[in-house]
Design an enzyme around this catalytic site. Structure first.
Site, PDB file in Angstrom:
ATOM      1  N   ARG A  39      44.930 -33.037 -62.644  1.00  0.00           N
ATOM      2  CA  ARG A  39      43.596 -33.215 -63.252  1.00  0.00           C
ATOM      3  C   ARG A  39      43.666 -34.032 -64.541  1.00  0.00           C
ATOM      4  NH1 ARG A  39      43.187 -31.917 -59.039  1.00  0.00           N
ATOM      5  NH2 ARG A  39      42.072 -30.179 -58.074  1.00  0.00           N
ATOM      6  N   SER A  49      34.996 -26.357 -60.041  1.00  0.00           N
ATOM      7  CA  SER A  49      35.837 -25.417 -60.795  1.00  0.00           C
ATOM      8  C   SER A  49      35.533 -25.566 -62.289  1.00  0.00           C
ATOM      9  CB  SER A  49      37.313 -25.734 -60.573  1.00  0.00           C
ATOM     10  OG  SER A  49      37.595 -25.657 -59.205  1.00  0.00           O
ATOM     11  N   GLU A  93      37.598 -27.381 -67.138  1.00  0.00           N
ATOM     12  CA  GLU A  93      37.772 -28.611 -66.355  1.00  0.00           C
ATOM     13  C   GLU A  93      36.649 -29.623 -66.637  1.00  0.00           C
ATOM     14  OE1 GLU A  93      39.319 -28.470 -62.235  1.00  0.00           O
ATOM     15  OE2 GLU A  93      37.741 -29.930 -61.801  1.00  0.00           O
TER      16      GLU A  93
HETATM   17  C1  LIG Z   1      30.618 -28.463 -55.978  1.00  0.00           C
HETATM   18  C2  LIG Z   1      31.705 -29.256 -56.672  1.00  0.00           C
HETATM   19  C3  LIG Z   1      32.977 -29.301 -56.137  1.00  0.00           C
HETATM   20  C4  LIG Z   1      34.016 -30.041 -56.754  1.00  0.00           C
HETATM   21  N1  LIG Z   1      35.251 -30.062 -56.195  1.00  0.00           N
HETATM   22  C5  LIG Z   1      36.246 -30.772 -56.776  1.00  0.00           C
HETATM   23  C6  LIG Z   1      37.556 -30.811 -56.181  1.00  0.00           C
HETATM   24  O1  LIG Z   1      37.806 -30.213 -55.137  1.00  0.00           O
HETATM   25  N2  LIG Z   1      38.521 -31.525 -56.814  1.00  0.00           N
HETATM   26  C7  LIG Z   1      38.287 -32.212 -57.976  1.00  0.00           C
HETATM   27  O2  LIG Z   1      39.218 -32.848 -58.485  1.00  0.00           O
HETATM   28  N3  LIG Z   1      37.052 -32.203 -58.540  1.00  0.00           N
HETATM   29  C8  LIG Z   1      36.034 -31.515 -57.979  1.00  0.00           C
HETATM   30  N4  LIG Z   1      34.794 -31.482 -58.567  1.00  0.00           N
HETATM   31  C9  LIG Z   1      34.560 -32.197 -59.827  1.00  0.00           C
HETATM   32  C10 LIG Z   1      33.937 -33.607 -59.670  1.00  0.00           C
HETATM   33  O3  LIG Z   1      33.233 -33.719 -58.470  1.00  0.00           O
HETATM   34  C11 LIG Z   1      34.968 -34.719 -59.735  1.00  0.00           C
HETATM   35  O4  LIG Z   1      35.708 -34.637 -60.928  1.00  0.00           O
HETATM   36  C12 LIG Z   1      34.312 -36.124 -59.648  1.00  0.00           C
HETATM   37  O5  LIG Z   1      35.297 -37.093 -59.466  1.00  0.00           O
HETATM   38  C13 LIG Z   1      33.495 -36.482 -60.888  1.00  0.00           C
HETATM   39  O6  LIG Z   1      32.901 -37.739 -60.646  1.00  0.00           O
HETATM   40  P1  LIG Z   1      31.467 -38.100 -61.203  1.00  0.00           P
HETATM   41  O7  LIG Z   1      31.141 -39.476 -60.770  1.00  0.00           O
HETATM   42  O8  LIG Z   1      30.477 -37.050 -60.848  1.00  0.00           O
HETATM   43  O9  LIG Z   1      31.750 -38.080 -62.777  1.00  0.00           O
HETATM   44  P2  LIG Z   1      30.808 -37.520 -63.957  1.00  0.00           P
HETATM   45  O10 LIG Z   1      30.644 -36.048 -63.808  1.00  0.00           O
HETATM   46  O11 LIG Z   1      29.576 -38.330 -64.066  1.00  0.00           O
HETATM   47  O12 LIG Z   1      31.726 -37.807 -65.213  1.00  0.00           O
HETATM   48  C14 LIG Z   1      32.929 -37.082 -65.413  1.00  0.00           C
HETATM   49  C15 LIG Z   1      33.795 -37.853 -66.424  1.00  0.00           C
HETATM   50  O13 LIG Z   1      34.184 -39.094 -65.852  1.00  0.00           O
HETATM   51  C16 LIG Z   1      33.710 -40.179 -66.657  1.00  0.00           C
HETATM   52  N5  LIG Z   1      33.301 -41.253 -65.747  1.00  0.00           N
HETATM   53  C17 LIG Z   1      32.526 -41.185 -64.636  1.00  0.00           C
HETATM   54  N6  LIG Z   1      32.407 -42.405 -64.072  1.00  0.00           N
HETATM   55  C18 LIG Z   1      33.112 -43.265 -64.856  1.00  0.00           C
HETATM   56  C19 LIG Z   1      33.366 -44.671 -64.817  1.00  0.00           C
HETATM   57  N7  LIG Z   1      32.867 -45.466 -63.865  1.00  0.00           N
HETATM   58  N8  LIG Z   1      34.156 -45.203 -65.788  1.00  0.00           N
HETATM   59  C20 LIG Z   1      34.676 -44.436 -66.787  1.00  0.00           C
HETATM   60  N9  LIG Z   1      34.455 -43.104 -66.880  1.00  0.00           N
HETATM   61  C21 LIG Z   1      33.691 -42.536 -65.917  1.00  0.00           C
HETATM   62  C22 LIG Z   1      32.549 -39.619 -67.469  1.00  0.00           C
HETATM   63  O14 LIG Z   1      32.360 -40.356 -68.671  1.00  0.00           O
HETATM   64  C23 LIG Z   1      33.043 -38.204 -67.715  1.00  0.00           C
HETATM   65  O15 LIG Z   1      33.960 -38.199 -68.781  1.00  0.00           O
HETATM   66  C24 LIG Z   1      33.747 -30.746 -57.958  1.00  0.00           C
HETATM   67  C25 LIG Z   1      32.449 -30.699 -58.509  1.00  0.00           C
HETATM   68  C26 LIG Z   1      31.439 -29.962 -57.879  1.00  0.00           C
HETATM   69  C27 LIG Z   1      30.052 -29.930 -58.469  1.00  0.00           C
END
Ligand SMILES: Cc1cc2nc3c(=O)[nH]c(=O)nc-3n(C[C@H](O)[C@H](O)[C@H](O)COP(=O)(O)OP(=O)(O)OC[C@H]3O[C@@H](n4cnc5c(N)ncnc54)[C@H](O)[C@@H]3O)c2cc1C
Length: 351
Positions: free
Chosen positions: A166, A242, A339
């Site tokens: 992570r 998580s 997380e």
């Molecule tokens: C129901 C559920 C289940 C999940 N299961 C998992 C799992 O199994 N494994 C896991 O690893 N994660 C999991 N996650 C967490 C999450 O989905 C991941 O971490 C996902 O990759 C976050 O991406 P996002 O585009 O939503 O980022 P955001 O939530 O919008 O942002 C998260 C971080 O990333 C940065 N960010 C986003 N896009 C960019 C970009 N283009 N450039 C630079 N920085 C950026 C943001 O600034 C912030 O710091 C889960 C979440 C939920 C709600």
């Protein structure tokens, strides 16, 4: 750009938790030109900048964000087949799970266990997303980024991303420096699915015959039973996934905890340390799925997910998370780490 720039935009609808105040300014970048306009606007106005993807790994403060929230909505993907592998390039704003579905449909192996993770392609390198024995670091070749220090577009290869559990340079040493514009992955053409996780293997009577599509369906089914697939009909999926990381500890740490808690489940890692289950620690500290405090609670399906039960505030959620951390610390001596990324909080408000 003026017509795309909005003011006082509520951020809650842009997050899977449905929590968060307003952004002072908000811009959805659908092209690299509007992205550059956004960066320039924030710079000229001296505003703090927050880069938003799919909002699935965030807890945004009730006071919102005082600067520009730049939502990355860049689209596009391409597939370049080679002899045994296929290079997949996807723009940062593409929906992650749609890309996985597309790749599995093309019989490309390497993403199948990452089915059902919400969010954008650009979010995948940030915390090196992983699930069911696969991590993005295994297939990611390079990340094309905008460097906010050098004001230039650069490419960072996988080794320089320094991926760990992570973690990567994007959420540690170089936090907020780079904006991901697109990601290059290499997948195995006509490859076999990965079935390293016992929970996943148990889904199949003959795992050796499982096809990529079967594994994707199995992962989606396991995840839905845990409330880990976003589904508007499932109140347990109103979460950030998580809420705590699984702690990584050395063998002396395992011995120390074993004196207080028996039969601690642990997975050995290649560096000699162990990953232990944060969900197990939470349940062993006397808390259980479905426990609630006002508008927030633990998912009824998974002890690691904290949910917004309706109109929750960020303050309520953080206070509940703090109660959980204290209970786990008292029972095991372990300090759980959050997380999700906290946005718009004062330093002393964070856990
Ligand atoms: C129901 C559920 C289940 C999940 N299961 C998992 C799992 O199994 N494994 C896991 O690893 N994660 C999991 N996650 C967490 C999450 O989905 C991941 O971490 C996902 O990759 C976050 O991406 P996002 O585009 O939503 O980022 P955001 O939530 O919008 O942002 C998260 C971080 O990333 C940065 N960010 C986003 N896009 C960019 C970009 N283009 N450039 C630079 N920085 C950026 C943001 O600034 C912030 O710091 C889960 C979440 C939920 C709600």
């Amino acid at each position: 750009m003026e017509e795309l720039l909005r003011e006082h935009v509520s951020l809650a609808p842009y997050t899977t938790l449905g929590i968060g105040g307003e952004a002072r300014f908000f811009l959805e970048a659908r092209s690299e030109a509007s992205f550059v306009d956004g960066i320039r606007f924030a710079h000229e106005q001296g505003l703090p900048l927050f880069v938003l993807g799919g909002g699935s790994n965030l807890l945004i403060s009730d006071d919102g964000f005082p600067g520009l929230v730049l939502r990355i909505a860049l689209e596009g993907k391409s597939f370049t087949p080679g002899r045994t592998s296929t290079e997949v390039t996807a723009a940062a704003g593409e929906d992650w799970d749609s890309l996985v579905e597309d790749c599995v449909g093309r019989n490309l192996a390497g993403f199948e266990c990452l089915s059902g993770i919400p969010g954008s392609v650009g979010g995948t390198p940030i915390q090196n997303v992983g699930a069911y024995g696969q991590e993005i670091s295994e297939t990611l070749i390079a990340v094309r980024c905008y460097d906010r220090v050098q004001h230039a577009v650069i490419e960072i290869d996988s080794a320089h991303c320094r991926f760990g559990y992570r973690s990567s340079i994007f959420n540690t040493t170089h936090r907020e420096r780079y904006v991901v514009l697109s990601v290059l992955y290499r997948l195995t053409s006509d490859g076999r699915p990965s079935l390293r996780y016992a929970e996943l293997q148990d889904h199949f009577s003959s795992p050796q015959n499982a096809a990529l599509g079967d594994v994707r369906h199995a992962v989606l089914s396991i995840r839905s039973h845990k409330g880990m697939v976003i589904d508007p009909r499932d109140p347990d999926s109103r979460s950030a996934g998580s809420f705590f990381k699984n702690p990584i500890i050395d063998s002396a740490g395992i011995l120390r905890i074993s004196q207080r808690l028996k039969d601690i489940p642990s997975v050995p890692l290649s560096d000699g340390r162990y990953k232990i289950s944060a969900a197990w620690l939470i349940e062993r500290s006397g808390l259980k799925r479905g426990d609630a405090k006002g508008n927030v609670g633990i998912s009824t399906k998974h002890a690691l997910a904290l949910v917004n039960r309706g109109n929750a505030t960020a303050r309520e959620l953080l206070s509940f998370a703090n109660d959980i951390r204290s209970a786990v610390h008292e029972a095991s001596g372990i300090n759980l780490q959050l997380e999700p990324v906290l946005v718009g909080f004062e330093k002393d408000e964070e856990l």
